[in-house]
Design a protein around this motif. Sequence first.
Motif, PDB file in Angstrom:
ATOM      1  N   PRO A 246       0.807  -1.226   0.000  1.00 41.90           N
ATOM      2  CA  PRO A 246       0.000   0.000   0.000  1.00 41.90           C
ATOM      3  C   PRO A 246       0.840   1.276   0.000  1.00 41.90           C
ATOM      4  O   PRO A 246       0.387   2.296  -0.505  1.00 41.90           O
ATOM      5  CB  PRO A 246      -0.838  -0.104   1.270  1.00 41.90           C
ATOM      6  N   VAL A 247       2.037   1.211   0.562  1.00 41.11           N
ATOM      7  CA  VAL A 247       2.887   2.403   0.532  1.00 41.11           C
ATOM      8  C   VAL A 247       3.347   2.678  -0.901  1.00 41.11           C
ATOM      9  O   VAL A 247       3.399   3.821  -1.351  1.00 41.11           O
ATOM     10  CB  VAL A 247       4.098   2.229   1.473  1.00 41.11           C
ATOM     11  N   THR A 250       0.745   4.541  -3.180  1.00 42.11           N
ATOM     12  CA  THR A 250       0.493   5.969  -3.032  1.00 42.11           C
ATOM     13  C   THR A 250       1.118   6.773  -4.153  1.00 42.11           C
ATOM     14  O   THR A 250       0.438   7.480  -4.880  1.00 42.11           O
ATOM     15  CB  THR A 250       1.033   6.479  -1.687  1.00 42.11           C
ATOM     16  N   ASP A 251       2.435   6.673  -4.300  1.00 38.34           N
ATOM     17  CA  ASP A 251       3.072   7.488  -5.338  1.00 38.34           C
ATOM     18  C   ASP A 251       4.238   6.784  -6.024  1.00 38.34           C
ATOM     19  O   ASP A 251       4.945   7.381  -6.822  1.00 38.34           O
ATOM     20  CB  ASP A 251       3.538   8.830  -4.752  1.00 38.34           C
ATOM     21  N   ARG A 290      10.013   3.380   5.246  1.00 35.72           N
ATOM     22  CA  ARG A 290       8.614   3.544   4.823  1.00 35.72           C
ATOM     23  C   ARG A 290       7.832   2.239   4.952  1.00 35.72           C
ATOM     24  O   ARG A 290       6.624   2.236   4.742  1.00 35.72           O
ATOM     25  CB  ARG A 290       8.537   4.033   3.376  1.00 35.72           C
ATOM     26  N   ARG A 292       5.651  -0.396   6.538  1.00 29.09           N
ATOM     27  CA  ARG A 292       4.717  -0.337   7.656  1.00 29.09           C
ATOM     28  C   ARG A 292       4.383  -1.724   8.175  1.00 29.09           C
ATOM     29  O   ARG A 292       3.384  -1.899   8.877  1.00 29.09           O
ATOM     30  CB  ARG A 292       3.434   0.378   7.233  1.00 29.09           C
TER      31      ARG A 292
ATOM     32  N   ASP B 109       2.246  11.238   4.674  1.00 28.97           N
ATOM     33  CA  ASP B 109       3.152  10.760   3.620  1.00 28.97           C
ATOM     34  C   ASP B 109       2.545   9.578   2.869  1.00 28.97           C
ATOM     35  O   ASP B 109       2.712   9.436   1.663  1.00 28.97           O
ATOM     36  CB  ASP B 109       4.488  10.327   4.236  1.00 28.97           C
ATOM     37  N   ASP B 110       1.852   8.710   3.598  1.00 26.77           N
ATOM     38  CA  ASP B 110       1.327   7.496   2.970  1.00 26.77           C
ATOM     39  C   ASP B 110       0.071   7.751   2.146  1.00 26.77           C
ATOM     40  O   ASP B 110      -0.168   7.060   1.166  1.00 26.77           O
ATOM     41  CB  ASP B 110       0.989   6.452   4.049  1.00 26.77           C
ATOM     42  N   TYR B 111      -0.749   8.704   2.566  1.00 29.11           N
ATOM     43  CA  TYR B 111      -2.048   8.829   1.915  1.00 29.11           C
ATOM     44  C   TYR B 111      -2.210  10.051   1.025  1.00 29.11           C
ATOM     45  O   TYR B 111      -3.043  10.039   0.134  1.00 29.11           O
ATOM     46  CB  TYR B 111      -3.166   8.792   2.960  1.00 29.11           C
ATOM     47  N   ALA B 112      -1.446  11.135   1.294  1.00 32.07           N
ATOM     48  CA  ALA B 112      -1.541  12.288   0.400  1.00 32.07           C
ATOM     49  C   ALA B 112      -0.687  11.982  -0.832  1.00 32.07           C
ATOM     50  O   ALA B 112       0.444  11.537  -0.697  1.00 32.07           O
ATOM     51  CB  ALA B 112      -1.047  13.541   1.100  1.00 32.07           C
ATOM     52  N   GLU B 113      -1.251  12.201  -2.006  1.00 28.74           N
ATOM     53  CA  GLU B 113      -0.531  11.777  -3.192  1.00 28.74           C
ATOM     54  C   GLU B 113       0.298  12.887  -3.823  1.00 28.74           C
ATOM     55  O   GLU B 113       1.270  12.624  -4.508  1.00 28.74           O
ATOM     56  CB  GLU B 113      -1.508  11.196  -4.220  1.00 28.74           C
ATOM     57  N   ARG B 118       0.746  17.386   0.684  1.00 27.51           N
ATOM     58  CA  ARG B 118       1.555  16.939   1.809  1.00 27.51           C
ATOM     59  C   ARG B 118       2.124  18.124   2.560  1.00 27.51           C
ATOM     60  O   ARG B 118       2.063  18.186   3.789  1.00 27.51           O
ATOM     61  CB  ARG B 118       2.730  16.102   1.301  1.00 27.51           C
TER      62      ARG B 118
END
Lengths: 323, 162
Positions: A246-247, A250-251, A290, A292, B109-113, B118
Amino acid sequence: MSTAHTPDRPEDGRDDDPQDRAPEHGHAPGHDQDDRAGYKTDADAGSVDERDEADAPAVDPAAENAEGGEPAARVELPEEQQGEQEIPTFDLTLQIRRYNPEVSDEVHWDEFKLTMYGTDRVLDALHKVKWEIDGSLSFRRSCAHGVCGSDAMRINGQNRLACKVLLKDLDLSKPVTVEPIKGLPCEKDLIVDMEPFFQSYREIMPFLVAGGNEPTMERYQSQEDRARFDDTTKCILCAACTSSCPVFWTDGQYFGPAAIVNAHRFIFDSRDDAGDLRLEILNDKEGVWRCRTTFNCTEACPRGIQVTKAIAEVKNAILSRSM
Amino acid sequence: MSTPLKASISVPRSKDLEVNGVKYNRSSSRRNNFEMYAWLFMRLSGVVLLVLVFVHLWVNLVSPEGGVEAVDFAFVAGKWASPFWQVFDMLLLWLAMLHGTNGLRVIIDDYAERDRTRFWLKVFLFTTSAFVILLGTLVIFTFEPCPAGADPALLASFCAAG
């Protein structure tokens, strides 16, 4: 020789059992999850059977090693397959996520009703669709036997190799869904662009860096030293772990489990001298910190690598180096 | 001919490449130990907080006679007259706030893209956290247990003596 049959497996006279012979797809089905036993290919099929016979009274290594056991077969197959009897068939609905940017930017799902055999895998179902129903379906597969790592995809919402998932192990009362792996840009149907994944892999320097006196022959290593990183040598770079994280979703900036596993393979190799450098690379803002520990990667790995454990070992190595 | 050693190996890291909103390379190569210390802090402060929080709950809610009903201005004034409880509460405040702030930073950091989202979420987070930490610390150390002109019935017993 699926797990369901293992206890009743005749110790000799195996030849009477067509299910039990090394099937046309290469490996013995019961060993699909037997990752601990090391690499096995078609060429090993003979020796695998020999070993099985020698081990027969002992506990089945597959059952012993597979984490959480192999999925129980959900489709009842007759226990005994005698001589001329045919392999049982069953019907299933296959839903495939389709995307073709040359035609439309819209994603849609196609549904196929198929009749498949008890020995078939998800990959065989995809082949049946591509070869007999819709030739425009695109997916990657190379060896088709769980070694090359080309056909990682999301099957019923879990990252799996299509060539290692037997259809009979899935719940066929509902449609079987097949999607491309997440987090990487989809190019067409089940094909994703693996470049961001391999970029991370390249950054951790996945090659031996050894200094000192060059030996005239090979570099020796004790069995204990080799065993230290044995688990992480099994990676086939299929991206099932990284694209289950899932990390990473995100991006895509996180190095990802696969890169860390392959760094682990060299960091803990006694012959390698660049461990510190790799630890420094993974001490990045987007490196091991990072993680988790959601264990998605360990669950997804088709080779049974303890991915989250390897990441934790790298974290510990960075900590003990800095403290 | 030996393999070149550490110094001469450069990490392959090409320029930022972005296609259709997907970043193909890591955008920054920040190499410091901040993330490591943050990770370590979360684990250590978590263990300490377990003890502090349960002692805090026990002392404030269970052990006083009359239970939770007994907590009033006088009770708090009595506690903060002791340097032990001042330090205890300050430690609890700081660790809980920093632990929580770092946890939220990680969640952002994990959820805002997008980097801009952020950035602003973190500005908001750090401002509010700093405000609460400073205000709390200020209160603990400048607390006046016996304000002049207050109803003596509401104050701690030692106020009458002085």
